[in-house]
Design an enzyme around this catalytic site. Structure first.
Site, mmCIF file in Angstrom:
data_model
loop_
_atom_site.group_PDB
_atom_site.id
_atom_site.type_symbol
_atom_site.label_atom_id
_atom_site.label_comp_id
_atom_site.label_asym_id
_atom_site.label_seq_id
_atom_site.Cartn_x
_atom_site.Cartn_y
_atom_site.Cartn_z
ATOM 1 N N CYS A 188 2.746 1.982 -3.274
ATOM 2 C CA CYS A 188 2.994 2.322 -4.683
ATOM 3 C C CYS A 188 1.727 2.200 -5.529
ATOM 4 O O CYS A 188 1.079 3.183 -5.828
ATOM 5 C CB CYS A 188 4.099 1.455 -5.288
ATOM 6 S SG CYS A 188 5.765 1.836 -4.694
ATOM 7 N N ARG A 189 1.385 0.975 -5.887
ATOM 8 C CA ARG A 189 0.309 0.761 -6.852
ATOM 9 C C ARG A 189 -1.076 1.105 -6.327
ATOM 10 O O ARG A 189 -1.827 1.835 -6.976
ATOM 11 C CB ARG A 189 0.326 -0.691 -7.340
ATOM 12 C CG ARG A 189 1.589 -1.050 -8.095
ATOM 13 C CD ARG A 189 1.693 -2.531 -8.359
ATOM 14 N NE ARG A 189 1.909 -3.264 -7.109
ATOM 15 C CZ ARG A 189 1.913 -4.577 -7.002
ATOM 16 N NH1 ARG A 189 1.693 -5.336 -8.071
ATOM 17 N NH2 ARG A 189 2.137 -5.164 -5.847
ATOM 18 N N SER A 190 -1.448 0.582 -5.161
ATOM 19 C CA SER A 190 -2.821 0.800 -4.701
ATOM 20 C C SER A 190 -3.110 2.246 -4.298
ATOM 21 O O SER A 190 -4.184 2.758 -4.640
ATOM 22 C CB SER A 190 -3.215 -0.184 -3.603
ATOM 23 O OG SER A 190 -2.378 -0.112 -2.482
ATOM 24 N N ASN A 225 0.820 -1.216 0.000
ATOM 25 C CA ASN A 225 0.000 0.000 0.000
ATOM 26 C C ASN A 225 0.857 1.270 0.000
ATOM 27 O O ASN A 225 0.518 2.263 0.625
ATOM 28 C CB ASN A 225 -0.979 -0.005 1.181
ATOM 29 C CG ASN A 225 -2.110 1.015 1.075
ATOM 30 O OD1 ASN A 225 -2.568 1.531 2.079
ATOM 31 N ND2 ASN A 225 -2.563 1.319 -0.125
ATOM 32 N N ASP A 254 5.020 -4.320 -9.807
ATOM 33 C CA ASP A 254 5.301 -3.495 -8.639
ATOM 34 C C ASP A 254 6.512 -2.594 -8.905
ATOM 35 O O ASP A 254 7.646 -3.083 -8.967
ATOM 36 C CB ASP A 254 5.562 -4.392 -7.431
ATOM 37 C CG ASP A 254 5.588 -3.616 -6.122
ATOM 38 O OD1 ASP A 254 5.729 -2.372 -6.161
ATOM 39 O OD2 ASP A 254 5.470 -4.254 -5.068
#
Length: 149
Positions: free
Chosen positions: A16-18, A14, A123
């Site tokens: 970077c991407r989300s 939780n 990621d």
């Protein structure tokens, strides 16, 4: 889904991407969605997103500064109408957390961007390619919003 769909974006930590998917969906949807994000791991609870991700997102007009890492809870399956996993491992981890008798859809975010030919958002914490992650998240966000029309 309810009157305003509640969507949670999930990746590993939780950071970077989300959180990026949360910010992109919030900005692109206006008030059409309630969006949150979380990680399947708890290493970054309370931490801001990863610095290079904040910088890459800011270059495209997305502000991640106020977001903080949190871990997925069993209650999230009741709170959200749709859970978007960034990769197959996140999806498997979510399914392992799913409470009995819960039917909240858990799907890969990239399922909303089939034209990309990509099923997962790599990621960038490990790949270092923050712009590629953003490209994919933007494409999937566009597809998701189109599917809600």
């Amino acid at each position: 889904m309810g009157s305003v769909p509640r969507i949670m974006c999930v990746c590993l930590g939780n950071i970077c991407r989300s959180p990026t998917a949360e910010a992109v969906l919030r900005q692109k949807s206006g008030a059409r969605l309630k969006v949150d994000s979380a990680g399947t791991g708890g290493w970054h609870i309370g931490d801001p997103p990863h610095g290079p991700m904040i910088k890459a997102a800011a270059a495209r007009g997305y502000d991640l500064h106020d977001l903080r890492g949190r871990k997925v809870t069993k209650q999230d399956f009741e709170r959200f109408d749709l859970i978007l996993a960034m990769d197959e491992q996140n999806k498997a981890d979510l399914e392992a957390l799913r409470p009995n008798n819960n039917d909240t859809p858990v799907t890969l975010m990239m399922s909303f961007a089939p034209d990309t030919g990509v099923s997962e958002v790599p990621d960038p914490y490990y790949t270092g390619d923050f712009d590629h992650a953003l490209d994919l998240i933007e494409a999937a966000s566009k597809g998701l919003l189109q599917s809600l029309n």
